[in-house]
Design a protein around this motif. Structure first.
Motif, PDB file in Angstrom:
ATOM      1  N   LEU A 104       3.984   1.917  -1.412  1.00  9.53           N
ATOM      2  CA  LEU A 104       4.215   0.516  -1.776  1.00  9.53           C
ATOM      3  C   LEU A 104       3.084  -0.335  -1.208  1.00  9.53           C
ATOM      4  O   LEU A 104       2.785  -0.260  -0.014  1.00  9.53           O
ATOM      5  CB  LEU A 104       5.555   0.027  -1.220  1.00  9.53           C
ATOM      6  CG  LEU A 104       6.795   0.867  -1.539  1.00  9.53           C
ATOM      7  CD1 LEU A 104       8.029   0.226  -0.921  1.00  9.53           C
ATOM      8  CD2 LEU A 104       6.975   1.030  -3.036  1.00  9.53           C
ATOM      9  N   ASN A 105       2.477  -1.122  -2.054  1.00  2.84           N
ATOM     10  CA  ASN A 105       1.379  -1.994  -1.630  1.00  2.84           C
ATOM     11  C   ASN A 105       1.899  -3.032  -0.644  1.00  2.84           C
ATOM     12  O   ASN A 105       2.738  -3.865  -0.990  1.00  2.84           O
ATOM     13  CB  ASN A 105       0.794  -2.673  -2.869  1.00  2.84           C
ATOM     14  CG  ASN A 105      -0.447  -3.477  -2.555  1.00  2.84           C
ATOM     15  OD1 ASN A 105      -0.679  -3.865  -1.410  1.00  2.84           O
ATOM     16  ND2 ASN A 105      -1.256  -3.719  -3.566  1.00  2.84           N
ATOM     17  N   PRO A 106       1.401  -3.000   0.619  1.00  7.08           N
ATOM     18  CA  PRO A 106       1.961  -3.888   1.642  1.00  7.08           C
ATOM     19  C   PRO A 106       1.718  -5.370   1.366  1.00  7.08           C
ATOM     20  O   PRO A 106       2.351  -6.217   1.987  1.00  7.08           O
ATOM     21  CB  PRO A 106       1.246  -3.452   2.927  1.00  7.08           C
ATOM     22  CG  PRO A 106       0.018  -2.757   2.465  1.00  7.08           C
ATOM     23  CD  PRO A 106       0.349  -2.135   1.142  1.00  7.08           C
ATOM     24  N   ARG A 107       0.805  -5.673   0.449  1.00 11.70           N
ATOM     25  CA  ARG A 107       0.478  -7.079   0.169  1.00 11.70           C
ATOM     26  C   ARG A 107       1.315  -7.666  -0.948  1.00 11.70           C
ATOM     27  O   ARG A 107       1.104  -8.803  -1.347  1.00 11.70           O
ATOM     28  CB  ARG A 107      -0.998  -7.199  -0.223  1.00 11.70           C
ATOM     29  CG  ARG A 107      -1.945  -6.657   0.802  1.00 11.70           C
ATOM     30  CD  ARG A 107      -2.169  -7.669   1.878  1.00 11.70           C
ATOM     31  NE  ARG A 107      -2.900  -7.074   2.981  1.00 11.70           N
ATOM     32  CZ  ARG A 107      -3.184  -7.735   4.098  1.00 11.70           C
ATOM     33  NH1 ARG A 107      -2.793  -8.979   4.239  1.00 11.70           N
ATOM     34  NH2 ARG A 107      -3.828  -7.149   5.056  1.00 11.70           N
TER      35      ARG A 107
END
Ligand SMILES: Nc1ncnc2c1ncn2[C@@H]1O[C@H](COP(=O)(O)OP(=O)(O)O)[C@@H](O)[C@H]1O
Ligand SMILES: [Mg+2]
Lengths: 343, 308
Positions: A108-111
């Protein structure tokens, strides 16, 4: 036991697929070939759950990436519904086949917010407007058992199990038919693993999904898989119906995997293999049968010659000394008849 | 309340009243907290903001015209050395107000810092991201170019080019901008390689997302923190190179007020009036120190190991 129609309807098929990476060794950077998959054939039938099991480094993820079109095979063919993968529309394929990866901390893209992550497939495919995408996200969150208020949070605010639910939601939001699960529980706490496994089982039943379920642990696939393929150093060494395999594995390697499952080890981490020698280096594979240095039954023939995979009514076996059978005579290592021939 | 949970495994989770408390702060909130708790970052940021305001509002702040010469008032000492408040930092060898020249000089330093960092940032980031993402031949070409660039001594090349084209703010800024992209390329290449291996990039590819989309929405936001740190480093670098070139007489040409030029003009009197060199030198030092403090601070507060 065997269903006549099953073998005639593969949704995904690998035909003699090999994948070779070139890896640099040392500072001088001499490239050497590393063969992750060796002349591997495999079929995924409509509606089944095929468990793919093998130790770390045997090529399971490589196989998943090839099926997803993320890596190209060095040789061999990948067929989706009987047509070559390369000839098919990338977006159409994405709508049919979706992955769930191992590490929910990396998948999952942390941003991005959870809503952004889950709606990405819808936005890429231009499905619906912003409002209907939000509605779809809400709906799929509900399906995977997350409250819709997590929509505006970030992955860093969630636990591993919650993150994996988000990854499942992203994979399912476009309603694919086939889901490639690459060790979806092995990065999770033991207490959460069974929740995710139950969720995957429920989703499969409710949504009629086909799974390729990859794991290094036979115990994990036992309850989910209908059929199991055991992999060793880039090859399938045994394929059988799940019950048959758990009743009595034919390949000594499958047997060792089974024994490690039965070891009363509550951590259920990487199974402890009661095998003497270490896992071989894929750059320098052993001669003959790749498993022979660790095999109690190995004979001289095993070191000299590689047992060809044999397909029979029970599945597939590539061993000179399979359990529960009279010792088979030595066969030349050539293309074996495939499953369809045995039906 | 009306929400129906279709999945049995999710039911318990949904009823959990502790959920809101279990959920930690958002990444934005955590970042804000860390920024406010980081002294170096705050001090560096404050000094830079002050100097930037000074540069922007120079015409309003400067007590005198920085170009106005007055041969009657040459070499007046600053207040703290017995001078008058008319010229708080004294006057130079042409009788120009030193404080006003200092204030206008901030414009030159900050302009070259920002513009050169933008030029080199665009070049280096493009090359580094392309090399890191595509690998293979693209990577080989970029690595070669980085090595070629690293083999060239920046100040010497800048000196040679400026000597040929003549010194002006535009020439110096462009030359420095075209020379300082190497660190951007190296750092962006490494961070892109790292981020590219994350599974969310594979997930985006499996969804069918286009390469530009992946680069912009999956890769860039996750390497932006490293980019910001390199921007600050290269800003300081560019400012120092401008000062060096101006000091050597090959940078910004007189009578433009540049800190490097002020040091250069003051150096003949250095033994008698050391403040002529010390004041612009100290300001230059302060600006570069502040930028580095900010860069270090940004690295600290955005470093992945600080993140949950
Ligand atoms: N991109 C790559 N470059 C070089 N070698 C790789 C690459 N990906 C995987 N391998 C190698 O291929 C083998 C199989 O890896 P993988 O498919 O990840 O195994 P598994 O998922 O079963 O643990 C390993 O020896 C691994 O080191
Ligand atoms: Mg793997």
């Amino acid at each position: 036991m065997r269903n006549e129609t099953k073998a005639t309807n593969p949704v995904l098929e690998l035909k003699n697929v090999s994948k070779t990476y070139s890896v640099k060794q040392g500072l001088l950077g001499k490239s050497r070939p590393l063969t992750a998959l060796r002349d591997l054939s495999l079929r995924l039938e409509q509606g089944e759950v095929l468990g793919l099991v093998g130790e770390s480094g045997c090529g399971k993820s490589t196989l998943a990436k090839i099926l997803l079109g993320l890596e190209a095979p060095t040789s061999g063919e990948v067929l989706v519904d009987g047509a070559p993968l390369g000839s098919q529309d990338r977006l159409a394929l994405a709508r049919r086949i979706q992955p769930i990866f191992q590490d929910p901390y990396s998948s999952l893209n942390p941003r991005k917010t959870i809503a952004d992550i889950i709606s990405l497939p819808l936005r890429v495919h231009g499905i619906g407007d912003a409002a209907s995408q939000q509605a779809a996200v809400r709906e799929i969150l509900d399906v995977v058992g997350l409250p819709s208020r997590v929509m505006h949070t970030y992955p860093s605010q969630m636990s591993g199990g919650q993150r994996q639910r988000v990854a499942i939601a992203r994979a399912l939001v476009m309603k694919p038919d086939i889901v490639i699960c690459d060790e979806p529980t092995s990065a999770l706490d033991v207490s959460v693993q069974s929740q995710i496994l139950n969720l995957l089982a429920d989703l499969r039943r409710d949504l009629g999904l086909t799974y390729l379920f990859i794991s290094h642990n036979l115990a994990v696939v036992e309850h989910l898989a209908t059929r199991v393929a055991v992999m060793y150093l880039g090859r399938i060494v045994e394929e059988a119906e799940t019950e048959a395999l758990f009743d009595g594995a034919r390949h000594p390697y499958s047997e060792a995997l089974l024994t490690s499952v039965l070891t009363p080890d509550p951590s259920l981490g990487v199974p402890r293999m009661n095998l003497g020698a270490a896992y071989p280096n894929p750059i320098d594979p052993p001669s003959g049968c790749a498993f022979h240095p660790r095999c109690a039954k190995a004979t001289e023939a095993c070191a000299r010659q590689r047992p060809a995979p044999v397909v029979d009514e029970d599945g597939l076996i590539a061993c000179f000394h399979p359990n529960g059978m009279a010792p088979t005579r030595s066969r030349p290592a050539e293309a074996a008849p495939r499953l369809s021939a045995s039906v | 309340m009306t929400q129906t949970v279709t999945n049995p495994t999710g039911a318990a989770f949904d009823r959990d009243p502790l959920l809101e408390q279990i959920l930690g702060p958002t990444p934005g909130q955590m970042l804000r907290r860390r920024v406010l708790g980081h002294q170096g970052l705050l001090i560096g940021g404050a000094v830079i903001a002050l100097l930037a305001l000074m540069a922007i509002f120079a015409p309003l702040i400067a007590p005198h015209d920085p170009f106005a010469q007055s041969l009657m008032n040459r070499m007046e000492p600053p207040v703290f050395l017995g001078g008058s408040w008319e010229h708080p930092l004294g006057t130079d060898h042409l009788g120009r107000d030193y404080l006003s020249r200092l204030i206008y000089g901030a414009r030159v330093s900050l302009l070259i810092g920002v513009v050169a960092a933008v030029i080199s940032g665009v070049i280096g980031t493009t090359m580094g991201v392309a090399a890191g993402y595509f690998g293979g031949r693209v990577d080989a070409v970029v690595t070669f170019l980085i090595n070629v660039r690293l083999a060239m001594p920046v100040v010497l090349v800048a000196l040679a080019v400026v000597a040929i084209l003549g010194g002006s703010l535009t020439v110096v800024t462009t030359v420095v901008g075209l020379l300082l992209w190497d660190r951007f390329a190296v750092v962006m290449r490494a961070s892109t390689r790292q981020v590219r291996a994350r599974e969310y990039v594979a997930a985006a590819r499996a969804v069918g997302a286009s390469t530009p989309r992946i680069l912009l929405t999956e890769i860039m936001p996750n390497i932006a923190n490293n980019l910001i740190v390199v921007v600050t480093l290269e800003m300081a670098h560019a400012i120092l190179i401008e000062a060096a070139l101006s000091f050597l007489g090959l940078g910004v040409q007189p009578p433009t007020p540049s800190w490097g030029l002020m040091v250069s003009e003051g150096k003949t009197m250095m033994l008698f009036e050391p403040w002529l060199v010390l004041i612009p030198g100290a300001v230059l030092f302060t600006l570069v120190l502040a930028i580095n403090l900010m860069g270090d601070g940004l690295r600290d507060v955005t470093a992945p190991e600080n993140r949950n």
